[in-house]
Design a protein around this motif. Structure first.
Motif, PDB file in Angstrom:
ATOM      1  N   HIS A   1       3.546   5.395  -1.035  1.00  0.00           N
ATOM      2  CA  HIS A   1       2.550   5.743  -2.045  1.00  0.00           C
ATOM      3  C   HIS A   1       3.162   6.573  -3.156  1.00  0.00           C
ATOM      4  O   HIS A   1       2.758   6.464  -4.318  1.00  0.00           O
ATOM      5  CB  HIS A   1       1.395   6.502  -1.391  1.00  0.00           C
ATOM      6  CG  HIS A   1       0.456   5.615  -0.641  1.00  0.00           C
ATOM      7  ND1 HIS A   1      -0.823   6.008  -0.312  1.00  0.00           N
ATOM      8  CD2 HIS A   1       0.589   4.354  -0.153  1.00  0.00           C
ATOM      9  CE1 HIS A   1      -1.429   5.032   0.336  1.00  0.00           C
ATOM     10  NE2 HIS A   1      -0.588   4.018   0.453  1.00  0.00           N
ATOM     11  N   SER A   2       4.138   7.401  -2.820  1.00  0.00           N
ATOM     12  CA  SER A   2       4.762   8.248  -3.838  1.00  0.00           C
ATOM     13  C   SER A   2       5.462   7.406  -4.904  1.00  0.00           C
ATOM     14  O   SER A   2       5.410   7.736  -6.095  1.00  0.00           O
ATOM     15  CB  SER A   2       5.766   9.202  -3.181  1.00  0.00           C
ATOM     16  OG  SER A   2       6.764   8.472  -2.468  1.00  0.00           O
TER      17      SER A   2
ATOM     18  N   ARG B   1       2.701   5.856  -7.084  1.00  0.00           N
ATOM     19  CA  ARG B   1       2.109   6.868  -7.969  1.00  0.00           C
ATOM     20  C   ARG B   1       3.049   7.206  -9.123  1.00  0.00           C
ATOM     21  O   ARG B   1       2.617   7.366 -10.270  1.00  0.00           O
ATOM     22  CB  ARG B   1       1.768   8.122  -7.170  1.00  0.00           C
ATOM     23  CG  ARG B   1       0.460   8.027  -6.394  1.00  0.00           C
ATOM     24  CD  ARG B   1       0.011   9.391  -5.912  1.00  0.00           C
ATOM     25  NE  ARG B   1       0.926   9.930  -4.916  1.00  0.00           N
ATOM     26  CZ  ARG B   1       0.780   9.758  -3.603  1.00  0.00           C
ATOM     27  NH1 ARG B   1      -0.243   9.073  -3.126  1.00  0.00           N
ATOM     28  NH2 ARG B   1       1.652  10.283  -2.764  1.00  0.00           N
TER      29      ARG B   1
ATOM     30  N   ARG C   1      -5.533  -0.519   2.038  1.00  0.00           N
ATOM     31  CA  ARG C   1      -5.010   0.785   2.444  1.00  0.00           C
ATOM     32  C   ARG C   1      -3.659   1.062   1.791  1.00  0.00           C
ATOM     33  O   ARG C   1      -3.376   2.190   1.360  1.00  0.00           O
ATOM     34  CB  ARG C   1      -4.879   0.832   3.966  1.00  0.00           C
ATOM     35  CG  ARG C   1      -4.439   2.195   4.494  1.00  0.00           C
ATOM     36  CD  ARG C   1      -4.339   2.212   6.010  1.00  0.00           C
ATOM     37  NE  ARG C   1      -3.306   1.321   6.502  1.00  0.00           N
ATOM     38  CZ  ARG C   1      -3.529   0.225   7.218  1.00  0.00           C
ATOM     39  NH1 ARG C   1      -4.769  -0.134   7.522  1.00  0.00           N
ATOM     40  NH2 ARG C   1      -2.532  -0.523   7.642  1.00  0.00           N
TER      41      ARG C   1
ATOM     42  N   THR D   1      -4.417   2.124  -1.903  1.00  0.00           N
ATOM     43  CA  THR D   1      -5.379   3.190  -2.180  1.00  0.00           C
ATOM     44  C   THR D   1      -4.668   4.525  -2.378  1.00  0.00           C
ATOM     45  O   THR D   1      -3.669   4.807  -1.708  1.00  0.00           O
ATOM     46  CB  THR D   1      -6.392   3.293  -1.030  1.00  0.00           C
ATOM     47  OG1 THR D   1      -7.125   2.063  -0.939  1.00  0.00           O
ATOM     48  CG2 THR D   1      -7.380   4.435  -1.257  1.00  0.00           C
ATOM     49  N   ASP D   2      -5.192   5.326  -3.309  1.00  0.00           N
ATOM     50  CA  ASP D   2      -4.642   6.655  -3.604  1.00  0.00           C
ATOM     51  C   ASP D   2      -3.213   6.558  -4.119  1.00  0.00           C
ATOM     52  O   ASP D   2      -2.356   7.371  -3.770  1.00  0.00           O
ATOM     53  CB  ASP D   2      -4.704   7.561  -2.363  1.00  0.00           C
ATOM     54  CG  ASP D   2      -4.435   9.026  -2.698  1.00  0.00           C
ATOM     55  OD1 ASP D   2      -4.721   9.432  -3.840  1.00  0.00           O
ATOM     56  OD2 ASP D   2      -3.920   9.741  -1.819  1.00  0.00           O
ATOM     57  N   CYS D   3      -2.961   5.567  -4.971  1.00  0.00           N
ATOM     58  CA  CYS D   3      -1.623   5.366  -5.531  1.00  0.00           C
ATOM     59  C   CYS D   3      -1.599   5.480  -7.050  1.00  0.00           C
ATOM     60  O   CYS D   3      -0.605   5.119  -7.683  1.00  0.00           O
ATOM     61  CB  CYS D   3      -1.072   4.002  -5.108  1.00  0.00           C
ATOM     62  SG  CYS D   3      -0.735   3.864  -3.343  1.00  0.00           S
ATOM     63  N   GLY D   4      -2.689   5.947  -7.640  1.00  0.00           N
ATOM     64  CA  GLY D   4      -2.708   6.150  -9.078  1.00  0.00           C
ATOM     65  C   GLY D   4      -3.146   4.951  -9.895  1.00  0.00           C
ATOM     66  O   GLY D   4      -3.116   4.997 -11.125  1.00  0.00           O
TER      67      GLY D   4
ATOM     68  N   THR E   1      -5.699   2.372 -11.696  1.00  0.00           N
ATOM     69  CA  THR E   1      -7.030   2.493 -12.292  1.00  0.00           C
ATOM     70  C   THR E   1      -7.962   1.385 -11.826  1.00  0.00           C
ATOM     71  O   THR E   1      -9.142   1.376 -12.187  1.00  0.00           O
ATOM     72  CB  THR E   1      -6.945   2.470 -13.829  1.00  0.00           C
ATOM     73  OG1 THR E   1      -6.348   1.237 -14.257  1.00  0.00           O
ATOM     74  CG2 THR E   1      -6.103   3.630 -14.338  1.00  0.00           C
TER      75      THR E   1
ATOM     76  N   LYS F   1     -11.861   0.890  -3.850  1.00  0.00           N
ATOM     77  CA  LYS F   1     -11.194   2.091  -3.341  1.00  0.00           C
ATOM     78  C   LYS F   1      -9.815   2.242  -3.991  1.00  0.00           C
ATOM     79  O   LYS F   1      -9.293   3.360  -4.102  1.00  0.00           O
ATOM     80  CB  LYS F   1     -11.041   2.011  -1.825  1.00  0.00           C
ATOM     81  CG  LYS F   1     -12.343   2.072  -1.044  1.00  0.00           C
ATOM     82  CD  LYS F   1     -12.082   1.946   0.445  1.00  0.00           C
ATOM     83  CE  LYS F   1     -13.384   1.966   1.243  1.00  0.00           C
ATOM     84  NZ  LYS F   1     -13.133   1.777   2.701  1.00  0.00           N
ATOM     85  N   ILE F   2      -9.220   1.113  -4.394  1.00  0.00           N
ATOM     86  CA  ILE F   2      -7.913   1.156  -5.053  1.00  0.00           C
ATOM     87  C   ILE F   2      -8.033   1.835  -6.407  1.00  0.00           C
ATOM     88  O   ILE F   2      -7.151   2.574  -6.845  1.00  0.00           O
ATOM     89  CB  ILE F   2      -7.353  -0.274  -5.209  1.00  0.00           C
ATOM     90  CG1 ILE F   2      -7.141  -0.904  -3.817  1.00  0.00           C
ATOM     91  CG2 ILE F   2      -6.062  -0.291  -6.002  1.00  0.00           C
ATOM     92  CD1 ILE F   2      -6.832  -2.386  -3.854  1.00  0.00           C
ATOM     93  N   GLY F   3      -9.120   1.588  -7.099  1.00  0.00           N
ATOM     94  CA  GLY F   3      -9.416   2.150  -8.411  1.00  0.00           C
ATOM     95  C   GLY F   3     -10.751   1.607  -8.859  1.00  0.00           C
ATOM     96  O   GLY F   3     -11.207   0.570  -8.365  1.00  0.00           O
TER      97      GLY F   3
END
Length: 277
Positions: free
Chosen positions: A153-154, A157, A182, A185-188, A190, A217-219
């Protein structure tokens, strides 16, 4: 409905979008050929035509002249970078600048994760995107394709953060399964993009809604690609998708109805003028 007249078929072909094509030598020695189209994109919340989305396929020309599919996973990073640059250049060449008096149009541009994760190739793509965006007076959405499962994920992002100053949005191409969602998700991002064919039956409104909510959930933004019927367009709109790209095939009866909706949304020819009873 009668078969489309030649003039109406020509009108559908124009609405389908500009064609793009490119050819380049691949690392394997075989020639790579790109065939694509800039599909119309509808903003579902406002019911208006908002721009174009690039859709293309890549083939290899075999020594005997046959064309065989060349999926992205079969190509090396050098080929993918050259293809990304070629597709972007061809898309920019196919479009005309948005008039100053009109709202800037969207352009959804697929770019490979292979190219975007490397700083050198990312810089090339960003420079080209920035100049094209200014010249065309358009807003470009970057569609990140080919993200491998398990990518940190880093890393995603970091790349998304580098892309967002230039692109209007950074969307991840996804499939509607839990693991893929999953991983993204939470990877920046939009938003996300998904193929209409992967969303299931349009008659099951509750299932469609659940799938769209999961993808968001992805954006928050969701683009549904290759919508081919009015029923599908209605279903993805009701489920809360943001945009739809339309796969209009001249000569197909349902495409005439879909095109009529598109023309009406764009404030052009009334629907009745495109549909023959």
């Amino acid at each position: 409905m009668n078969n489309p007249s030649p003039s109406r078929a020509a009108a559908l072909e124009r609405l389908r979008g500009p064609r793009i094509a490119a050819g380049l030598a691949g690392a394997s020695g075989l020639r790579l050929l790109v065939d694509g189209v800039l599909r119309p994109v509808i903003a579902l919340g406002e019911g208006s035509m908002r721009g174009r989305a690039v859709a293309c396929v890549v083939s290899k020309r075999q020594p005997d002249g046959r064309l065989t599919p060349a999926p992205a996973e079969s190509l090396n990073p050098v080929d993918l970078e050259r293809l990304d640059l070629a597709v972007m250049e061809k898309a920019f060449e196919a479009l005309v600048p948005t008039p100053e008096s009109e709202r800037p149009q969207l352009l959804v541009l697929p770019l490979s994760w292979s190219s975007l994760r490397a700083e050198r190739s990312r810089r090339k793509l960003l420079r080209l995107a920035a100049s094209g965006q200014v010249r065309l007076r358009s807003l470009i959405l970057c569609e990140v394709t080919g993200v491998e499962s398990g990518t940190p994920h880093s890393a995603l992002r970091e790349a998304a953060g580098q892309l967002q100053p230039i692109f209007r949005g950074v969307l991840a191409r996804a499939t509607p399964n839990r693991r893929a969602i999953r991983d993204l998700t939470d990877c920046g991002f939009t938003g996300a993009t998904v193929e209409a064919a992967d969303l299931g039956e349009t008659e099951d409104a509750e299932a469609m809604l659940r799938t769209v909510l999961a993808l968001r959930k992805i954006g928050p933004g969701l683009l549904v690609h290759a919508v081919r019927s009015v029923a599908s367009l209605t279903a993805v709109r009701a489920a809360g998708a943001s945009w739809a790209s339309l796969d209009i095939v001249p000569g197909a009866q349902e495409s005439a109805r879909l095109a009529a909706h598109t023309k009406t949304a764009a404030g052009e020819t009334p629907a009745a003028a495109l549909i023959e009873s």
